[in-house]
Motif scaffolding. Structure first.
Motif, PDB file in Angstrom:
ATOM      1  N   PRO A  77      -9.107  11.137 -22.005  1.00 48.48           N
ATOM      2  CA  PRO A  77      -9.071  10.086 -20.883  1.00 48.48           C
ATOM      3  C   PRO A  77      -7.575   9.448 -21.127  1.00 48.48           C
ATOM      4  O   PRO A  77      -7.163   9.404 -22.284  1.00 48.48           O
ATOM      5  N   VAL A  78      -7.207   8.803 -20.164  1.00 47.14           N
ATOM      6  CA  VAL A  78      -5.917   8.157 -20.088  1.00 47.14           C
ATOM      7  C   VAL A  78      -6.154   6.721 -19.604  1.00 47.14           C
ATOM      8  O   VAL A  78      -7.056   6.601 -18.620  1.00 47.14           O
ATOM      9  N   TYR A  79      -5.571   6.000 -20.323  1.00 46.71           N
ATOM     10  CA  TYR A  79      -5.726   4.282 -20.168  1.00 46.71           C
ATOM     11  C   TYR A  79      -4.290   3.702 -19.614  1.00 46.71           C
ATOM     12  O   TYR A  79      -3.052   4.226 -19.916  1.00 46.71           O
ATOM     13  N   CYS A  80      -4.544   2.691 -18.982  1.00 46.41           N
ATOM     14  CA  CYS A  80      -3.439   1.906 -18.614  1.00 46.41           C
ATOM     15  C   CYS A  80      -2.934   0.964 -19.981  1.00 46.41           C
ATOM     16  O   CYS A  80      -3.698   1.290 -21.140  1.00 46.41           O
ATOM     17  N   ARG A  81      -1.901   0.509 -19.925  1.00 49.10           N
ATOM     18  CA  ARG A  81      -1.122  -0.168 -20.979  1.00 49.10           C
ATOM     19  C   ARG A  81      -2.315  -1.370 -21.819  1.00 49.10           C
ATOM     20  O   ARG A  81      -2.458  -1.129 -22.831  1.00 49.10           O
TER      21      ARG A  81
END
Length: 97
Positions: free
Chosen positions: A83-87
């Motif tokens: 998964p990739v997350y926002c800051r």
């Protein structure tokens, strides 16, 4: 180990320079295994070019945050298996660990 001044040849400009006893002791103290390849002027020129040269722009990739769904950009090519997350979401995940 007794050091002696050494004459070395700069690989950039070809001039001969002295690798002094003091410099050799410093290199040994820091654990450096290789002798310098460039004279002081060429080392300083490379350092100046590296510090004031054009900074390379990072390639950014647009992704959707796996937690909140907001569109964001990241400096790496994401893979489908993680998964990739926002800051903000990424910071929350780091704190909860």
């Amino acid at each position: 180990m007794a050091f002696q001044d050494k004459e070395l040849v700069c690989k950039d400009c070809g001039t001969t320079f002295i690798f002094t006893v003091g410099e050799q002791e410093f290199y040994a103290e820091k654990g450096f295994e290789n002798e310098p390849q460039r004279c002081r002027d060429c080392r300083n020129a490379r350092k100046t070019n590296r510090n004031s040269g054009e900074t390379r722009q990072r390639e950014m990739h647009t992704v959707v945050c796996a937690e909140c769904g907001v569109e964001t950009q990241v400096p790496f090519q994401p893979t489908s298996d993680r998964p990739v997350y926002c800051r903000d979401c990424y910071q929350n995940h780091r704190v909860s660990r």
